[in-house]
Design a protein around this motif. Structure first.
Motif, mmCIF file in Angstrom:
data_model
loop_
_atom_site.group_PDB
_atom_site.id
_atom_site.type_symbol
_atom_site.label_atom_id
_atom_site.label_comp_id
_atom_site.label_asym_id
_atom_site.label_seq_id
_atom_site.Cartn_x
_atom_site.Cartn_y
_atom_site.Cartn_z
ATOM 1 N N UNK A 1 -16.576 -4.126 14.450
ATOM 2 C CA UNK A 1 -16.883 -3.079 13.471
ATOM 3 C C UNK A 1 -15.622 -2.266 13.161
ATOM 4 N N UNK A 2 -14.864 -1.904 14.183
ATOM 5 C CA UNK A 2 -13.627 -1.133 13.991
ATOM 6 C C UNK A 2 -12.612 -1.941 13.193
ATOM 7 N N UNK A 3 -12.466 -3.212 13.510
ATOM 8 C CA UNK A 3 -11.512 -4.050 12.786
ATOM 9 C C UNK A 3 -11.894 -4.126 11.307
ATOM 10 N N UNK A 4 -13.173 -4.263 11.041
ATOM 11 C CA UNK A 4 -13.654 -4.327 9.664
ATOM 12 C C UNK A 4 -13.343 -3.023 8.916
ATOM 13 N N UNK A 5 -13.542 -1.882 9.563
ATOM 14 C CA UNK A 5 -13.230 -0.597 8.928
ATOM 15 C C UNK A 5 -11.741 -0.486 8.598
ATOM 16 N N UNK A 6 -10.897 -0.963 9.503
ATOM 17 C CA UNK A 6 -9.449 -0.934 9.257
ATOM 18 C C UNK A 6 -9.083 -1.934 8.161
ATOM 19 N N UNK A 7 -9.618 -3.126 8.239
ATOM 20 C CA UNK A 7 -9.325 -4.181 7.267
ATOM 21 C C UNK A 7 -9.746 -3.779 5.856
ATOM 22 N N UNK A 8 -10.876 -3.067 5.739
ATOM 23 C CA UNK A 8 -11.370 -2.645 4.430
ATOM 24 C C UNK A 8 -10.744 -1.313 3.980
ATOM 25 N N UNK A 9 -9.752 -0.858 4.738
ATOM 26 C CA UNK A 9 -9.007 0.357 4.427
ATOM 27 C C UNK A 9 -9.898 1.605 4.410
ATOM 28 N N UNK A 10 -10.905 1.631 5.268
ATOM 29 C CA UNK A 10 -11.757 2.811 5.420
ATOM 30 C C UNK A 10 -11.314 3.638 6.625
ATOM 31 N N UNK A 11 -10.432 3.056 7.436
ATOM 32 C CA UNK A 11 -9.929 3.736 8.628
ATOM 33 C C UNK A 11 -8.519 3.235 8.924
ATOM 34 N N UNK A 12 -7.803 4.020 9.719
ATOM 35 C CA UNK A 12 -6.483 3.593 10.173
ATOM 36 C C UNK A 12 -6.509 3.424 11.681
ATOM 37 N N UNK A 13 -5.721 2.493 12.182
ATOM 38 C CA UNK A 13 -5.654 2.234 13.605
ATOM 39 C C UNK A 13 -4.625 3.178 14.212
ATOM 40 N N UNK A 14 -5.067 3.988 15.177
ATOM 41 C CA UNK A 14 -4.165 4.930 15.836
ATOM 42 C C UNK A 14 -3.645 4.392 17.161
ATOM 43 N N UNK A 15 -4.422 3.540 17.803
ATOM 44 C CA UNK A 15 -3.997 2.937 19.069
ATOM 45 C C UNK A 15 -4.561 1.526 19.134
ATOM 46 N N UNK A 16 -3.766 0.646 19.685
ATOM 47 C CA UNK A 16 -4.185 -0.749 19.827
ATOM 48 C C UNK A 16 -4.014 -1.194 21.261
#
Length: 169
Positions: free
Chosen positions: A21-36
């Motif tokens: 779900x988090x990856x999808x939000x980042x991929x769809x540009x609805x969120x940014x990844x702050x830590x990996x």
């Protein structure tokens, strides 16, 4: 796969979600990844992507009030799976600090984890009447406190976003 801490646009903790779900939000540009994750990656046949651990939404989500649901398991977590009278981990149950027969409510502030022996000994009395002091007073944990201290989910990468400088062991 692990869990991902989701932060609101203002960096406040909003929820915990799955890695897909988090990856999808980042991929769809609805969120940014702050830590990996430093150890794991998401792999496809041709590519490799960093696995999110903390993401921040681009748009602010207004949530009126976010509380922790009062369940038996959450009460046990709050109390560290220990009897609040003697400290044992065995045969745990819930005790109304002020007994229901005396007007005590079933609330965060009136329920404590107790072993069957202490609960039976206390009976229909208050802890003061039975000279059985509580190790800690019952309280209602906040959502942030619950994620940080009691859920057991918090990854080291989450701690700066949850108001913790480093994990204490």
């Amino acid at each position: 796969m692990g869990k991902v801490l989701v932060l609101n646009q203002d960096y406040s903790a909003l929820s915990v979600c799955t890695v897909p779900k988090a990856f999808l939000l980042v991929y769809m540009n609805k969120a940014e990844m702050l830590a990996e994750s430093r150890r794991q990656y998401l792999r496809t046949v041709n590519d490799q992507y960093p696995m999110p651990v903390v993401i921040r939404l681009h748009r602010y989500i207004h949530i009126p009030y976010r509380g922790v649901v009062m369940t038996r398991q959450n009460l046990f977590k709050r109390d560290g799976n220990r009897c609040q009278y003697c400290g044992t981990h065995d045969n745990l149950t819930l005790d109304h600090v002020i007994p229901k027969s005396r007007g005590g409510k079933t609330t965060w502030d009136n329920l404590a984890t107790a072993c069957k022996r202490c609960n039976s000994r206390k009976g229909d009395h208050t802890p003061e009447e039975m000279d059985m002091p509580l190790r800690q007073r019952p309280f209602r944990p906040s959502f942030l406190m619950f994620i940080r201290d009691f859920s057991g989910l918090a990854a080291d990468e989450w701690l700066p976003y949850l108001g913790v400088k480093e994990r204490s062991y």
